[in-house]
Design a protein around this motif. Structure first.
Motif, PDB file in Angstrom:
ATOM      1  N   ARG A 205     -33.312  29.865   8.542  1.00  0.00           N
ATOM      2  CA  ARG A 205     -33.633  31.292   8.691  1.00  0.00           C
ATOM      3  C   ARG A 205     -34.285  31.835   7.430  1.00  0.00           C
ATOM      4  NH1 ARG A 205     -28.063  33.395  11.548  1.00  0.00           N
ATOM      5  NH2 ARG A 205     -28.492  32.372  13.528  1.00  0.00           N
ATOM      6  N   THR A 214     -32.074  39.369   0.754  1.00  0.00           N
ATOM      7  CA  THR A 214     -31.158  40.518   0.774  1.00  0.00           C
ATOM      8  C   THR A 214     -30.996  41.097   2.175  1.00  0.00           C
ATOM      9  OG1 THR A 214     -32.942  42.013   0.145  1.00  0.00           O
ATOM     10  CG2 THR A 214     -31.621  41.091  -1.626  1.00  0.00           C
ATOM     11  N   SER A 215     -32.004  40.936   3.028  1.00  0.00           N
ATOM     12  CA  SER A 215     -31.897  41.489   4.379  1.00  0.00           C
ATOM     13  C   SER A 215     -30.903  40.731   5.243  1.00  0.00           C
ATOM     14  CB  SER A 215     -33.265  41.478   5.063  1.00  0.00           C
ATOM     15  OG  SER A 215     -33.658  40.145   5.338  1.00  0.00           O
ATOM     16  N   PHE A 218     -25.780  40.905   4.528  1.00  0.00           N
ATOM     17  CA  PHE A 218     -24.746  41.605   5.291  1.00  0.00           C
ATOM     18  C   PHE A 218     -24.543  40.964   6.657  1.00  0.00           C
ATOM     19  CE2 PHE A 218     -23.010  45.071   7.881  1.00  0.00           C
ATOM     20  CZ  PHE A 218     -21.973  45.518   7.072  1.00  0.00           C
ATOM     21  N   ALA A 222     -21.313  40.550   9.081  1.00  0.00           N
ATOM     22  CA  ALA A 222     -21.308  40.958  10.490  1.00  0.00           C
ATOM     23  C   ALA A 222     -20.987  39.776  11.399  1.00  0.00           C
ATOM     24  CB  ALA A 222     -22.655  41.570  10.865  1.00  0.00           C
ATOM     25  N   LEU A 226     -18.370  39.749  14.377  1.00  0.00           N
ATOM     26  CA  LEU A 226     -18.849  39.671  15.762  1.00  0.00           C
ATOM     27  C   LEU A 226     -18.829  38.259  16.325  1.00  0.00           C
ATOM     28  CD1 LEU A 226     -22.011  41.983  15.564  1.00  0.00           C
ATOM     29  CD2 LEU A 226     -19.692  42.621  16.264  1.00  0.00           C
ATOM     30  N   GLN A 227     -18.915  37.254  15.454  1.00  0.00           N
ATOM     31  CA  GLN A 227     -19.061  35.880  15.944  1.00  0.00           C
ATOM     32  C   GLN A 227     -17.939  34.972  15.446  1.00  0.00           C
ATOM     33  OE1 GLN A 227     -22.980  34.883  14.483  1.00  0.00           O
ATOM     34  NE2 GLN A 227     -24.021  36.357  15.791  1.00  0.00           N
TER      35      GLN A 227
ATOM     36  N   TYR B  82     -17.084  48.900  19.151  1.00  0.00           N
ATOM     37  CA  TYR B  82     -18.524  48.999  18.926  1.00  0.00           C
ATOM     38  C   TYR B  82     -19.268  49.177  20.242  1.00  0.00           C
ATOM     39  CZ  TYR B  82     -17.782  46.890  14.268  1.00  0.00           C
ATOM     40  OH  TYR B  82     -17.390  46.608  12.986  1.00  0.00           O
ATOM     41  N   ALA B 113     -22.862  47.786  17.272  1.00  0.00           N
ATOM     42  CA  ALA B 113     -22.962  46.347  17.016  1.00  0.00           C
ATOM     43  C   ALA B 113     -24.286  45.836  17.551  1.00  0.00           C
ATOM     44  CB  ALA B 113     -21.808  45.603  17.689  1.00  0.00           C
ATOM     45  N   ARG B 115     -25.634  42.518  18.615  1.00  0.00           N
ATOM     46  CA  ARG B 115     -25.115  41.174  18.906  1.00  0.00           C
ATOM     47  C   ARG B 115     -26.252  40.182  19.105  1.00  0.00           C
ATOM     48  NH1 ARG B 115     -19.620  41.986  19.748  1.00  0.00           N
ATOM     49  NH2 ARG B 115     -19.057  44.131  20.253  1.00  0.00           N
ATOM     50  N   LEU B 116     -27.080  40.051  18.074  1.00  0.00           N
ATOM     51  CA  LEU B 116     -28.144  39.050  18.091  1.00  0.00           C
ATOM     52  C   LEU B 116     -27.667  37.836  17.315  1.00  0.00           C
ATOM     53  CD1 LEU B 116     -31.283  41.257  17.295  1.00  0.00           C
ATOM     54  CD2 LEU B 116     -30.456  40.492  19.530  1.00  0.00           C
ATOM     55  N   ALA B 117     -27.896  36.644  17.878  1.00  0.00           N
ATOM     56  CA  ALA B 117     -27.405  35.428  17.223  1.00  0.00           C
ATOM     57  C   ALA B 117     -27.951  35.296  15.804  1.00  0.00           C
ATOM     58  CB  ALA B 117     -27.791  34.200  18.052  1.00  0.00           C
ATOM     59  N   PRO B 120     -26.984  39.353  13.440  1.00  0.00           N
ATOM     60  CA  PRO B 120     -25.821  40.178  13.781  1.00  0.00           C
ATOM     61  C   PRO B 120     -25.689  41.315  12.778  1.00  0.00           C
ATOM     62  CG  PRO B 120     -25.126  38.166  12.681  1.00  0.00           C
ATOM     63  CD  PRO B 120     -26.605  38.037  12.908  1.00  0.00           C
ATOM     64  N   ASP B 121     -25.270  42.475  13.256  1.00  0.00           N
ATOM     65  CA  ASP B 121     -25.102  43.595  12.327  1.00  0.00           C
ATOM     66  C   ASP B 121     -24.153  44.630  12.935  1.00  0.00           C
ATOM     67  OD1 ASP B 121     -25.546  45.227  10.028  1.00  0.00           O
ATOM     68  OD2 ASP B 121     -27.589  44.446   9.927  1.00  0.00           O
ATOM     69  N   VAL B 122     -23.577  45.436  12.070  1.00  0.00           N
ATOM     70  CA  VAL B 122     -22.662  46.499  12.509  1.00  0.00           C
ATOM     71  C   VAL B 122     -22.879  47.738  11.651  1.00  0.00           C
ATOM     72  CG1 VAL B 122     -20.844  44.935  13.353  1.00  0.00           C
ATOM     73  CG2 VAL B 122     -20.829  45.651  10.968  1.00  0.00           C
ATOM     74  N   HIS B 149     -24.615  50.195   1.498  1.00  0.00           N
ATOM     75  CA  HIS B 149     -25.216  49.310   2.491  1.00  0.00           C
ATOM     76  C   HIS B 149     -26.252  50.125   3.256  1.00  0.00           C
ATOM     77  CE1 HIS B 149     -21.153  46.981   2.401  1.00  0.00           C
ATOM     78  NE2 HIS B 149     -21.950  46.589   1.427  1.00  0.00           N
ATOM     79  N   LYS B 151     -28.925  51.335   5.766  1.00  0.00           N
ATOM     80  CA  LYS B 151     -29.221  50.997   7.155  1.00  0.00           C
ATOM     81  C   LYS B 151     -30.621  51.484   7.505  1.00  0.00           C
ATOM     82  CE  LYS B 151     -24.822  49.820   7.980  1.00  0.00           C
ATOM     83  NZ  LYS B 151     -24.381  48.445   8.225  1.00  0.00           N
ATOM     84  N   THR B 165     -29.200  45.927   7.845  1.00  0.00           N
ATOM     85  CA  THR B 165     -28.467  46.390   6.670  1.00  0.00           C
ATOM     86  C   THR B 165     -29.019  45.720   5.417  1.00  0.00           C
ATOM     87  OG1 THR B 165     -26.463  46.659   7.985  1.00  0.00           O
ATOM     88  CG2 THR B 165     -26.176  46.555   5.590  1.00  0.00           C
ATOM     89  N   TRP B 166     -29.324  46.508   4.411  1.00  0.00           N
ATOM     90  CA  TRP B 166     -29.716  45.990   3.100  1.00  0.00           C
ATOM     91  C   TRP B 166     -28.675  46.477   2.094  1.00  0.00           C
ATOM     92  CZ3 TRP B 166     -32.873  46.655   7.087  1.00  0.00           C
ATOM     93  CH2 TRP B 166     -33.918  45.749   7.279  1.00  0.00           C
ATOM     94  N   PRO B 167     -27.905  45.578   1.494  1.00  0.00           N
ATOM     95  CA  PRO B 167     -26.803  46.020   0.621  1.00  0.00           C
ATOM     96  C   PRO B 167     -27.293  46.403  -0.784  1.00  0.00           C
ATOM     97  CG  PRO B 167     -26.793  43.640   0.782  1.00  0.00           C
ATOM     98  CD  PRO B 167     -27.923  44.118   1.676  1.00  0.00           C
TER      99      PRO B 167
END
Lengths: 311, 311
Positions: A205, A214-215, A218, A222, A226-227, B82, B113, B115-117, B120-122, B149, B151, B165-167
């Motif tokens: 990836r 950095t993207s 997080f 997550a 979630l997984q 979520y 949420a 829910r992309l493989a 993933p993000d929240v 974080h 968004k 999300t970019w921390p």
């Protein structure tokens, strides 16, 4: 080949030190490792620390000593001023700074400075690994020296053309310990295996993102929510992400080279980087980092006339 | 418009809490800020903390309460599960979870949420800011909500299409405190000014690298050694690098939108991100983050029938 040492060689870093007695071909006759890096040596005295290790190895009184690493920094024994790149590797080694007032011939290999306004960079110690990596005298070669602060060096016809630093090891440690990812990785994640599917997937990836790490940081957190990602899996994700990002970024900066990438590394780190370079589709050959630094130190001793000619 | 409160609204995060009494138009009648976020409330009891703040503001016994933020997480008061994106913003708000067994009508807005493989993000809390950001009902809009974080949300025709999300805030803090850059930034760097030439220069460099930040981190350290960079200047470099990297990465992921970027932020952070968005050549309009979260909470109360229709 004689069993008498021709030179004492030290890789003297910030927190650690490695010392060898070597014959003129670079063969190891004795070895010492210590925690008395620059920080400790500033208290005890560099000469005292050095003589302690030399004495323990039974080094003769007149044996010359060649040193690389942070011992040559401004906070070290004496400052071996940076050589500005571009510079031929031989000339770098010949710039070794001599310790005055010692009964021994003691010299410290200088570090390198890249004095570009938009890409300033420095190294100390890796230039010696580079000198010992057995690079061909001709052609363009890209060298990867992974670690806390990974260095990538572009070498052209035996001269350092430019280099860059990716703080991959430090980022892993700092993020695992001090960022929100500590909740995902847990306190003691297992060492990352190069064949972990999580390492490989997140490395791929990152390779597709041109160095944008950095993207995706997080997303590891997550994925835990979630997984149902486990701590050891999260550590593999972070490692894969950072190594893939480093390789993608370095490839973008230096372009593809015709010759295989020269990976100067040892042990588990060599295996991990080898796996990541493979995922990036980059041919590479591995040079053992310990052997490279010793060979570079012998070469530096030779370039400075401290030992005889070619073995 | 009456001075009687229509609803109590809380933004209840991990470490902090903000509470308001609002009339049905969203006008602030009373305000409280506390350090009794989720961590403290888990010890004292969420109901006790809530009633303490409501009592101090003189809230009537039957006043309904709408909450957003980490109070709705698994570690919070109750879990407001979520909502999976893509989802219309109105439907997200209507998914508020109700606290059972209270004499008040108390509801918590759910988080989102993705829910992309591979991404993933929240989020929890920012969905409410988003709802209160005054987005047009039609068209594609890119929303930037900077912070610890940050968004970025892609909204299409009033629905959340995706987010990332970019921390950035966390990276600045962790790197400034725990990485080698602490030697460059010093212990107490001054707040970064948006017109600092160092902020602007490193932001522009990062914008040219498509989100690759890690290759330039060590350059800040090297600039300290080679270019005599001062601690406050190094802090401005790191800030510019991270913000520029965030914007370059988000732009790469979401592409350019025809409408201006909606920047939901307050104070110094709004100014810094405004400067960085300008350097990126992105048109933007700023929505105050505090006003946005209050407006979103009022909207959530309205969508859940807790207060009357349009004011």
């Amino acid at each position: 080949m004689s069993a008498a040492p021709a030179v004492a060689a030290l890789d003297w870093g910030t927190t650690r030190l490695r010392a060898w007695l070597l014959d003129s071909s670079g063969k190891v006759l004795a070895e010492r490792r210590g925690d008395d890096g620059l920080i400790t040596a500033r208290e005890k005295g560099f000469a005292n620390v050095l003589e302690g290790h030399l004495g323990a190895m039974g080094a003769p009184d007149a044996l010359p000593v060649i040193i690389c690493g942070m011992a040559g920094s401004r906070q070290g024994w004496i400052e071996a001023p940076y050589v500005t790149v571009p510079a031929p590797i031989g000339a770098i080694l010949r710039g070794a700074a001599r310790i005055e007032g010692s009964r021994r011939d003691i010299r410290i290999v200088p570090g390198l400075a890249q004095r570009l306004a938009d890409a300033p960079d420095v190294m100390r110690g890796e230039e010696t690994q580079l000198a010992g990596a057995g690079l061909p005298a001709k052609g363009r070669h890209l060298v990867c020296m992974p670690g806390t602060h990974s260095k990538w060096v572009s070498v052209e016809d035996g001269a350092v053309a430019g280099f860059g630093t990716w703080p991959t090891g430090e980022l892993f440690s700092v993020l695992a310990t001090h960022s929100i990812l500590k909740h995902s990785l847990g306190e003691h994640p297992a060492p990352v295996a190069a064949d972990s599917p999580f390492f490989r997937q997140w490395c791929e990836r990152a390779l597709g993102e041109g160095g944008d790490v950095t993207s995706k940081l997080f997303a590891i957190r997550a994925a835990g929510l979630l997984q149902d990602l486990k701590p050891d899996e999260a550590a593999a994700c972070l490692s894969g992400l950072l190594l893939g990002g480093e390789i993608a970024s370095a490839r973008r900066r230096y372009g593809a080279s015709e010759a295989p990438v020269v990976l100067v590394a040892s042990g588990a780190l060599a295996t991990l980087y080898g796996s990541a370079l493979g995922l990036a589709g980059l041919a590479f050959r591995t040079v053992d980092a310990d052997e490279a630094v010793r060979a570079g130190l012998v070469e530096a001793a030779r370039e400075n006339g401290m030992i005889g000619g070619a073995s």
